[in-house]
Motif scaffolding. Structure first.
Motif, PDB file in Angstrom:
ATOM      1  N   HIS B  33      16.621  17.251  -8.963  1.00 46.16           N
ATOM      2  CA  HIS B  33      16.291  18.452  -9.751  1.00 46.16           C
ATOM      3  C   HIS B  33      17.534  19.287 -10.001  1.00 46.16           C
ATOM      4  O   HIS B  33      18.577  19.061  -9.390  1.00 46.16           O
ATOM      5  N   HIS B  35      18.653  22.315  -9.315  1.00 46.81           N
ATOM      6  CA  HIS B  35      19.279  23.345  -8.476  1.00 46.81           C
ATOM      7  C   HIS B  35      20.700  22.950  -8.086  1.00 46.81           C
ATOM      8  O   HIS B  35      21.001  21.772  -7.899  1.00 46.81           O
ATOM      9  N   HIS B  38      21.696  20.355  -5.462  1.00 45.21           N
ATOM     10  CA  HIS B  38      21.280  18.969  -5.667  1.00 45.21           C
ATOM     11  C   HIS B  38      21.946  18.354  -6.893  1.00 45.21           C
ATOM     12  O   HIS B  38      22.166  17.158  -6.953  1.00 45.21           O
ATOM     13  N   HIS B  89       8.352  21.104  -7.186  1.00 46.22           N
ATOM     14  CA  HIS B  89       9.276  22.140  -6.718  1.00 46.22           C
ATOM     15  C   HIS B  89       9.617  23.112  -7.844  1.00 46.22           C
ATOM     16  O   HIS B  89       9.414  24.319  -7.724  1.00 46.22           O
ATOM     17  N   ASP B 110      13.687  18.510  -3.037  1.00 40.96           N
ATOM     18  CA  ASP B 110      12.903  19.650  -2.549  1.00 40.96           C
ATOM     19  C   ASP B 110      11.498  19.483  -3.105  1.00 40.96           C
ATOM     20  O   ASP B 110      11.335  19.010  -4.228  1.00 40.96           O
TER      21      ASP B 110
HETATM   22 ZN   LIG Z   1      15.711  23.090  -5.057  1.00 45.18          ZN
END
Ligand SMILES: [Zn+2]
Ligand SMILES: [Zn+2]
Lengths: 533, 347
Positions: B33, B35, B38, B89, B110
């Motif tokens: 994802h 973020h 990551h 998430h 996540d």
């Molecule tokens: Zn995350």
């Protein structure tokens, strides 16, 4: 407990004094009398004693939550508060108990009479029917450490507002030796009770640390200067042929100091003196270290009485001939105090009541030299009091200032780090520091305050990246960072590897400019012990 | 040789020569994802879901080589099957399934189990080896349903409005912010947004997700317009000169960390709302159980405690040192701080 929990949430979610007072005043004007009374008690350090030991509590909570003790312990370490941890790990309530605050406290008060099994049943039953905040408060009450970010002063202000009584008046009524079991809200707050009045102390007037230049205080002749003796602030009351001594924490300590037993033999009834409980012998104060050997002791041995005798060092006179004279100017009170003390001294052969001498000076420039003698005289610095000041309630700015000596300092290397508690549960805030002994570091103190959140954030990131080893919650870190540690005193200690123990150690500065090699050594520490211990 | 190994660059599949969420630059990166902890800078090729693509493009810049894939679609690299499955998430977040000769691994990135109404809902994937996060892997963390929390937030907004205050609500620009926006009752007043959040909103809206009407905070807006209304902003903007115009103010913070009194106080928020895009304790346990996996690898969070607990429950659980998570908050805040032009496209 619903209303009290709501009050707690409101107090806990704001830092603004006005909001806290408003929430409390609102609560006081609506709550039932027994709840009001208990709320006053809780917010004036009259919380019930611990009624369940925390080991049992953990076991019961673990059982109800279906988790092992080690996991509860780990959670506790992260949360930093056992009552909160338990409130959070328990499954959501199955039913709702709606009883008011005093119901629960009165129940808790019965716990000492119950068997362990019965007590467990009561606690588990409470947990089953209370929601998170209520559980938290209940846990705080049974572990005897209920605390909320509201001073007695703010509580008093709110109650005064809700009841429409003058605040200082109310502050005085709330002092002394009362418990919610022996009084009612009416008796305590609304009407006067002569029996309670007998031992009731006045609120202490407390000073702020000096924040301006001495010369900005005005003319030197308008000020009285004396030492700030390094003992425990106390109030001596002689009324109705009895002696009562209160410590600043509003604890009646008469029994702990046999030296004070017979003050009523040589002081007239209706005398109240503000002073310092001070270890003192052969005409000189002893250090706070010495007095400390008597704190927390129930029984006082002959040996202790010989090694750590106390006097009451009188600062001020609050009641004279049964009359409250706090509104009179200080120089007038001082004259009366001198009279009272010297009359007492004549009647006594070995005086346990002394008067705190004033420092003679004509120019502000003379004071720094006097302050510099403080440490060797076992004083914490100087007190500056305006001669025409009244004796106020609580901590107030303007007329009284304390001018403490600068702390002792030493530059030390950070060796271990541990996560903080409560507010700082996710940061590394508790550190162990060492000084050099040749090539190796010897740990000598812990410190956990004195830095900003921003600095703690930075050091936390560093600790995570520079951990050498872990011992449970403690991480040993690469020796690298130097901190200036400030402390108020130093004494010999056989319990510590370094041979010394510090008083009030804290971090003054993060010395990022200093390489670790330039931190102080064990010899430096020993030299300080030699000089100030 | 295990199908996935754990190297100092990240989770590695040697047979296919790809990394999952690497924290040091590699040639081929499969990304769970968008973020920052990551999906990092500097990889040569990225592969993410179709719905994660636009935000990653925005964050990593036009030069980044990003390919996308549909949920459930199979991709074979040197005999290894890869597929992406919803992690619940944030929008576009995925668990990455890796299969070779019947052995199945899932790297979950996540995740959370609750359907937040915006992110593609979490889907349980059977596997033998499951790599799980443990951000909230302690029994003290249990979430209430999001409608309860959102109702609290709307009540708080109304109270502030009654007192003539600006409600300032902090949330990460990607994920939490949109989840909150979707739950705000915009009949109460106007919803203003910080530039970093509004930029993300625009991308998400273009993808077809429905968000309530919002107004980007710009210099042209008279500061008298804010009281009574809500400003959704990044944690990093709090206390910055930019935020001075919101006055008088009540500060709210929405995060799983708000469970703890200590954390609430540290944030300096007037109100903390317990709302997380990660799984809570019961969520982690049920997700792990549902995979049927015996081998659990625990990444960011309370890795030691959580893996210890799993071992007690009979799993073969291992604690992994990764670079995820611990810096996630810092990274999210840093993004906001380095966003030197929070009012976005205006200048
Ligand atoms: Zn995350
Ligand atoms: Zn993460």
């Amino acid at each position: 407990m619903k209303h009290f929990a709501e009050l707690f949430r409101q107090l806990d979610t704001t830092t603004k004094t006005n909001k806290k007072v408003a929430a409390l005043a609102d609560y006081f004007s609506q709550a039932e009398d027994r709840d009001r009374l208990w709320t006053i008690a809780l917010l004036s350090h009259r919380r019930p004693r611990r009624s369940v030991n925390s080991k049992l509590l953990r076991a019961w909570a673990g059982e109800l939550a279906g988790i092992d003790i080690w996991l509860l312990e780990e959670s506790y370490h992260v949360v930093g508060d056992l009552a909160e941890t338990i409130a959070l790990v328990l499954p959501p309530p199955e039913e709702r108990h709606d009883e008011p605050l005093h119901f629960w406290i009165e129940k808790i008060q019965q716990f000492p009479k119950l068997t362990e099994e019965e007590r467990k049943a009561e606690v588990v039953n409470a947990w089953r029917g209370l929601e998170k905040t209520e559980r938290y408060l209940f846990n705080k009450l049974i572990t005897g450490n209920f605390r909320v970010g509201v001073s007695q002063k703010l509580m008093t202000r709110a109650l005064a507002r809700a009841m429409e009584i003058p605040e200082d008046d109310l502050a005085h009524r709330l002092m002394g030796n009362w418990t919610p079991d022996e009084t009612t809200f009416d008796q305590l707050v609304l009407s006067d009770n002569p029996q309670a009045q007998l031992s009731r102390p006045y609120p202490f007037y407390l000073a702020y640390q000096l924040e301006q230049e001495l010369k900005d205080l005005g003319a030197p002749e308008e000020w009285q200067v004396e030492h700030k003796w390094d003992g425990i602030r106390g109030q001596l009351i002689v009324r109705g042929g009895e002696t009562f001594v209160w410590s600043r924490g509003e604890e009646l300590v008469t029994d702990k100091y046999p030296e004070y037993q017979n003050f009523h033999d040589f002081l007239p009834n209706g005398t109240v003196i503000d002073g310092e409980i001070l270890a003192f012998t052969e005409g000189k104060p002893l250090g706070f270290n010495i007095l400390q050997t008597r704190i927390g002791r129930k029984k006082v041995s002959k040996k202790t009485l010989q090694e750590a005798p106390v006097v009451l060092m009188a600062y001020d006179l609050l009641e004279y001939g049964g009359e409250d004279i706090r509104e009179r100017p200080m120089n007038e009170r001082r004259k009366l105090l001198e009279k009272v003390v010297s009359a007492a001294t004549e009647m006594e052969n070995e005086s346990r009541l002394l008067i705190s001498p004033t420092v003679q000076f004509t120019d502000w420039d003379e004071l720094p030299a006097e302050r510099a003698t403080a440490r060797e005289r076992h004083s914490e610095g100087l007190m500056l009091k305006r001669k025409n000041s009244t004796y106020k309630v609580g901590r107030k700015k303007g007329d009284w200032w304390k001018w403490k000596i600068d702390p002792l300092t030493i530059d030390a290397v950070m060796m271990y780090a541990q996560r903080g508690h409560g507010r700082r549960a996710n940061l590394y805030t508790d550190f162990t520091f060492g000084v050099w002994d040749g090539e190796t570091l010897v740990p000598f103190t812990k410190a956990y305050s004195g830095m900003t959140d921003k600095e703690f954030n930075r050091i936390t990131a560093w600790v995570r990246k520079n951990t050498v080893d872990r011992f449970g919650p403690v991480r040993s870190v690469k020796p690298h960072h130097v901190f200036e540690i400030g402390f108020e005193g130093i004494q010999k200690s056989s319990r510590h590897k370094s041979g010394v123990a510090l008083r009030f150690p804290r971090m003054l500065r993060w010395r990022e400019d200093k390489p670790k090699e330039e931190a102080n050594t064990i010899e430096d520490l020993r030299a300080m012990l030699e000089q100030y211990g | 040789m295990a199908l996935l190994t754990f190297t100092d660059r990240g989770i590695y599949c040697e047979r296919a020569d790809v990394y999952i969420d690497p924290w040091k630059p590699v040639r081929r990166a499969l990304i769970t994802h968008g973020h920052a902890d990551h999906s990092r800078w500097g990889n040569e090729y990225y592969l993410a879901t179709n719905s994660a693509g636009p935000v990653m493009r925005h964050r990593l810049g036009p030069e980044a080589k990003i390919q996308t894939i549909a949920y459930g679609e199979k991709l074979k690299i040197n005999g290894v099957d890869f597929s992406y499955h919803p992690a619940g998430h944030i929008v576009g977040s995925a668990q990455i399934r890796v299969e070779y000769k019947g052995e199945v691994w899932v790297a979950s990135g996540d995740y959370k189990l609750e359907d937040d109404g915006l992110s593609e809902p979490f889907e349980s994937v059977k596997c033998h080896h499951f790599i799980t996060e443990s951000t909230f892997g302690l029994p003290v963390y249990r979430w209430e349903p999001q409608e309860v929390i959102l109702a609290d937030i709307n009540d708080w907004w109304r109270e502030n409005q009654a007192e003539g205050k600006v409600s300032m609500l902090t949330a990460y620009a990607l994920g939490k912010a949109q989840r909150l926006l979707q739950g705000l009752d915009h009949s109460i007043g106007t919803i203003y947004t910080h530039g970093a959040i509004e930029n993300t909103n625009e991308i998400i809206r273009r993808q077809g997700f429905k968000l309530p009407p919002t107004v980007r905070v710009t210099r042209e807006i008279d500061k008298k317009a804010y009281p009574g209304n809500i400003v959704v902003t990044t944690p990093g903007s709090v206390g910055q000169p930019w935020a001075k115009k919101f006055n008088p103010l009540s500060l709210g913070s929405a995060s799983g960390w708000m469970t703890l009194r200590g954390a609430r106080r540290r944030r300096g928020a007037d109100r903390g709302f317990v709302l997380s895009d990660h799984a809570d304790w019961p969520g982690l346990l049920s997700a792990i159980e549902a995979t049927g996996a015996d081998n659990i690898y625990v990444t960011h969070g309370y890795t030691g405690i959580f893996s210890n607990y799993l071992r007690e429950q009979g799993y073969n659980a291992v604690e992994l040192e990764t670079d995820y998570g611990e810096e996630a908050e810092a990274a999210a805040e840093a993004t906001a701080e380095t966003d030197s032009n929070p009012e976005g496209t205006e200048s």
